[in-house]
Scaffold this active site. Sequence first.
Site, PDB file in Angstrom:
ATOM      1  N   THR A 146       9.295   5.011  31.952  1.00  0.00           N
ATOM      2  CA  THR A 146       9.110   4.268  30.708  1.00  0.00           C
ATOM      3  C   THR A 146       8.312   2.985  30.904  1.00  0.00           C
ATOM      4  O   THR A 146       7.797   2.430  29.933  1.00  0.00           O
ATOM      5  CB  THR A 146      10.479   3.916  30.093  1.00  0.00           C
ATOM      6  OG1 THR A 146      11.253   3.176  31.043  1.00  0.00           O
ATOM      7  CG2 THR A 146      11.230   5.186  29.719  1.00  0.00           C
ATOM      8  N   GLU A 685     -11.081   4.460   4.549  1.00  0.00           N
ATOM      9  CA  GLU A 685     -12.096   4.557   3.501  1.00  0.00           C
ATOM     10  C   GLU A 685     -13.494   4.488   4.109  1.00  0.00           C
ATOM     11  O   GLU A 685     -14.396   5.218   3.722  1.00  0.00           O
ATOM     12  CB  GLU A 685     -11.895   3.432   2.489  1.00  0.00           C
ATOM     13  CG  GLU A 685     -12.713   3.591   1.218  1.00  0.00           C
ATOM     14  CD  GLU A 685     -12.325   2.589   0.143  1.00  0.00           C
ATOM     15  OE1 GLU A 685     -13.138   2.358  -0.759  1.00  0.00           O
ATOM     16  OE2 GLU A 685     -11.208   2.033   0.213  1.00  0.00           O
ATOM     17  N   ARG A 763     -10.861  -8.918  -6.372  1.00  0.00           N
ATOM     18  CA  ARG A 763      -9.517  -8.538  -6.820  1.00  0.00           C
ATOM     19  C   ARG A 763      -8.585  -9.745  -6.805  1.00  0.00           C
ATOM     20  O   ARG A 763      -7.747  -9.926  -7.705  1.00  0.00           O
ATOM     21  CB  ARG A 763      -8.954  -7.452  -5.920  1.00  0.00           C
ATOM     22  CG  ARG A 763      -9.248  -6.042  -6.367  1.00  0.00           C
ATOM     23  CD  ARG A 763      -8.162  -5.552  -7.302  1.00  0.00           C
ATOM     24  NE  ARG A 763      -8.441  -4.218  -7.795  1.00  0.00           N
ATOM     25  CZ  ARG A 763      -7.609  -3.510  -8.543  1.00  0.00           C
ATOM     26  NH1 ARG A 763      -6.438  -4.023  -8.885  1.00  0.00           N
ATOM     27  NH2 ARG A 763      -7.916  -2.316  -8.973  1.00  0.00           N
ATOM     28  N   GLU A1146      -0.508   1.559  -5.092  1.00  0.00           N
ATOM     29  CA  GLU A1146      -0.559   0.176  -4.634  1.00  0.00           C
ATOM     30  C   GLU A1146       0.392  -0.792  -5.343  1.00  0.00           C
ATOM     31  O   GLU A1146       0.932  -1.709  -4.710  1.00  0.00           O
ATOM     32  CB  GLU A1146      -1.995  -0.346  -4.776  1.00  0.00           C
ATOM     33  CG  GLU A1146      -2.988   0.352  -3.878  1.00  0.00           C
ATOM     34  CD  GLU A1146      -4.427   0.013  -4.233  1.00  0.00           C
ATOM     35  OE1 GLU A1146      -5.063  -0.738  -3.474  1.00  0.00           O
ATOM     36  OE2 GLU A1146      -4.895   0.486  -5.290  1.00  0.00           O
TER      37      GLU A1146
END
Length: 1214
Positions: A146, A685, A763, A1146
């Site tokens: 680990t 996007e 926005r 959103e």
Amino acid sequence: MSMYTLLRNSPRPTQEQIEDNFSGNLCRCTGYRPILQGMSSFAKGGCRMGDRCCRVNVSDSSPGAIKGSDDAGSSDVLNGVADGHLKYDPTQEPIFPPELKTKSHLYETSLRFSSERVTWHRPVTLDELFDLKNNFPTAKIVVGNTEVGIETKLKNMEYPILVAATHIPSLHQVETSTKGITFGSSVSLATVDDVLRKAIADMPEYKTRSFRAFVEMLQWFAGHQIRNVASIGGNITTASPISDLNPLLVAAGATLTVGSKHSAPRDIVMDGDFFKGYRRTAIQATDVLISVTIPYTLKNEYFRGFKQAHRKEDDISIVNAGMRVRFLEGTDVVEDLVLVYGGMAATTVLASNTRAGLRQQEWNDQLFEKACVLLASDLPLDPGSPGGMVEYRRALTTSFFFKFFVDVREKLHGCKENTQNDTGDVTQDVTQGLSEGVQLYQAVAPEQDPDDAVGRPLVHTSALQQTTGEAIYVDDLPKVEGELYAALVMSTRAHAKLVSVDPSEALRMRGIIDYVSLKDIPGSTTWGMIVPDEEEIFASEKVIFEGQVIACIVGESQQAARRAAKKVKVEYEELTPVITIKEAIEANSFFGPEVTLETGDLEEGFGGSDHVIGGELHIGPQEHFYLETQVAAARPTNEDGGIEVISNTQFPSGTQHKVAAALNIPANRVVSRVKRLGGGFGGKEGKTNMVALPVAVAAAKLNRPVRCMLERDEDMVLTGGRHAYLAKYKVGFTKTGLIKALEVNLFSNAGCTIDLSHQVMGRSLYSSDNAYNIPNIKVTGHVCKTNTASATAFRGFGTPQAMLVTETWMDAVADVVGRSAVEVREINLYREGEMTYYGMEVKDANVRSMWDQCISQSDYVVRRNHVDDYNSKHRWKKRGLALIPTQYGMSFSAPINHLNQACALVTAYMDGSVLLAHCGVEMGQGLHTKMKQVASRALGVPVENIYTQDVCTDKIHFTSATAASTGSDLNGGAVKNACEILSKRLQPYRDANPKGTLKDWVTAAYFDRIHLSAAGFYRGEELEVDPATGKGRYYSYFTTGVACSEVEIDCLTGDHQILRTDIVMDVGKSLNPTLDIGQIEGAFMQGYGLFCLEQHKTTPSGSILTRGPGTYKIPSFKNIPIKFNVSLLKESCNPKAIYSSKGIGEPPLFLASSVFFAVKDAIKSAREDAGESRWFRLDSPATPERIRMACQDQFTKQFAPAEEGTFKPWYVEL
């Protein structure tokens, strides 16, 4: 898989076992609640409602209901239902395959494997292990791997010799003696936990006080998966300065038994001299750790362990401690006091001065005050020390001791202090509980056609495939013949000239095919989202952020390509970077001029105000942390220069055109294909092109298929996230709290390129009112240019940052006028028909009705009184309550109105099945499911007949990005249009055969040569904004909601827990209420991460420190509200979108700020108790550090912060 493992070990687990079992698992989409609810059907007791379960008490006549047995533990999963699934029977689980046991003798045989890079040994006796360690003193001994696994994969460390100590029986032994319990060094932490729990149950309480501390610590130590394989010996020898167990072992006086080839076993006591330096101990290089003995505690000894992490569950410590005190028999005089801390130096530290100074002292307030002074001298931290958070870490050392001091005092005297001004709540943990929740939505009308799926709570189309692991993502695609793998060569500097790039060593490595760089691009070497040529596919002359792609290495395997990419030698000439917003302001580094939106008369507004206040707020960035990182596969078609690009983009047509430009071929030669995304949130996007373009160039150059999938750390460094913001505000208001004027300056950290930053800031400018009517307002946006990865679209797109600023000053207004925040917010809420400051009518918003409903459903008034009463009786635990609205504008906003379009293709086949294609990308939100529901109504066919394969640009001519919560609105309109066209063609056949099926009608139409495919198109309504004033119809409509959250905080550590959240959301007439509720819960938890947890850290030179799940913490299962209730507003409609629904992806995210302001409400109570002002600055995220330091008490005041500019900080806030 975690649940399956639990069921194999415990077929009827408790609800608590189920919730604990999910520790270590992360999900970015669901909000966790539905996972827990689904799995609770396996639990003892089944439904959490008990006798009130709807499946127990439902009447036989209830439409659509399934009635369970009288046993409250009944469930569909356990008992089977009428859907054809078999009853769950744990006795029928598959056994271990016998054929795999034919080599069982190898389990007891020594093994050795070698490659050109590493040799792996697996001894089966202790003598063999001694020999190996003698021959290879620097060899790493591993059990669970680990630590070494992380170091080799993520830190580029190489260990040529590895020795697995997993098959040596003596190292797995556990023995109980009169002195304590001895664990073999290879015993797993899970076994340690089990053994200690049994000892606690079987032995006298006083003997197991240290064991209790270990058990308590282990529940927060990583997750079950890690504890099942990680060993106690590995934890010690790793010698991490933030190890959770080492402070406890030192405090307990644990004894280690070590041995070697040339010496007999000997004992080493873990004391203040055990740790010799960073990652170094008293164990010699040729020694092997054989066992660890944890002694019992004595009757006159008391023991505690403490840990503070960024996230309570599965997180590394910021500071931890083990504390033991032994008193002279029959007294409260200290005989010995051992305080051991982790996270305060390069090693685990024993506070030696404190130990010496407090011996022979009585356990009273004078001792405590002296201890605080001594601890400060024992545990110094210079400003700028590694890890940062210096004042917080130092305050934790004394805060932990305060908890220990009070705990021991209570046990010595057998009572608790109960008054508010005393310490009765010091030792209490923050309230925990098992999760529960209610989801309310409006059922479809009884008369609705059974074949009409709209409004029904259908299961997500891919749910079964995803839960069984059968869902195919890009990297699951089988390797095709000749396929190669690309690995990116990425910049390690934030701002520098490229002096030289030398791939020669990489190209000499086995399995490496080629090096692909700028000179190999046949077409355009640049691309951009809005600005066409602002980003380079491969860096040419300089790099402008750490992680920028310089080239790529192509190899026969993923591992070979990645190793070789790290061997490419890059020589830099350093340039001065600009990293933070403050630095950008000082350097006048901006993208374009400032942009202002204003209305009314500010001077008049401020002049008519009774109060005017101002302030600042910083909002940190956020990493998308989609579970599927950026990935692309490019496959040349070997004909006419064509290429197919399979990726996980939200914008398939965007990728298509950019690949065409880079390869200098027409777009019709490029097919861009997307099956599904493992999360997107805006991060895919445009950023997918940073992988897709290099891969396409490599595939074109070599004329072979090439794929590339980023590692998590690569993705986090390369792709950017949510914009960080700095806000400066000034607000004027009346003595009742009515807002008269507002002036706000917003500064965003755009990173090194513009990307979508101007649109994001736009926005923000149009969201600075949230849901409030502000008559005089001026908002100015500044987009800062820095040498960080370019920030991009992220769920909310600038709106959450602007709204948090609004709610921050609204909160301050309430404090100034002396009214409750709920009253002040309510009097300022918009009313239906009022105009926003940008000239859009507030219509069908329903904010005030939801506000009233949320107050009622959440029992706000009663709970407000309970919170106030709780706070009056508690000094060190506080509760807070907050009610927050949101009014979110929907659609691609006016300046990019051209994106408000979509197309669809519907094809009916002669067997009655329907193939549906549209522009929208499925990324977990259920878009394909909703579109099938739309098609079922428009075509009048059962939803089971409809199928969607993928999104592909050879079927859909241009896909607007699936973003801005418009997926259902736009694609739903296009699907409806296509289905109506096809339905009209089939109507004569329906009329001729009204009792027929779609199969009958389509077959008849085919023989009449009727076209059975229909292309649909939808364009959103015109949005018009005056370019001169910025006013007009900026959005199509509003999606709104209200949330009420209650929290509890620990004032001494900064920990907090959400006790309850109630959400009321207006989604219009929901297309699918369960999917919408899932979106609400998922968005809420992602917003919670933004506002209360996820802290991004960057060095002053621009290197990202939080580049993986080990250092960047997203919410986990334990972070969800204990009670989580969601209601969809009834009888709502929306004429602006498909079938009166509303977009939902959103808008709910900002409702998580109700937790932020509930935390702030709790801090205010703590500050009042300390005589501090209620009005203070709390930046986002509200991390444990910020919560603790805002509470202000004698412990925080002991450590004054160093003056800014007098030291180099370990990290900076963007």
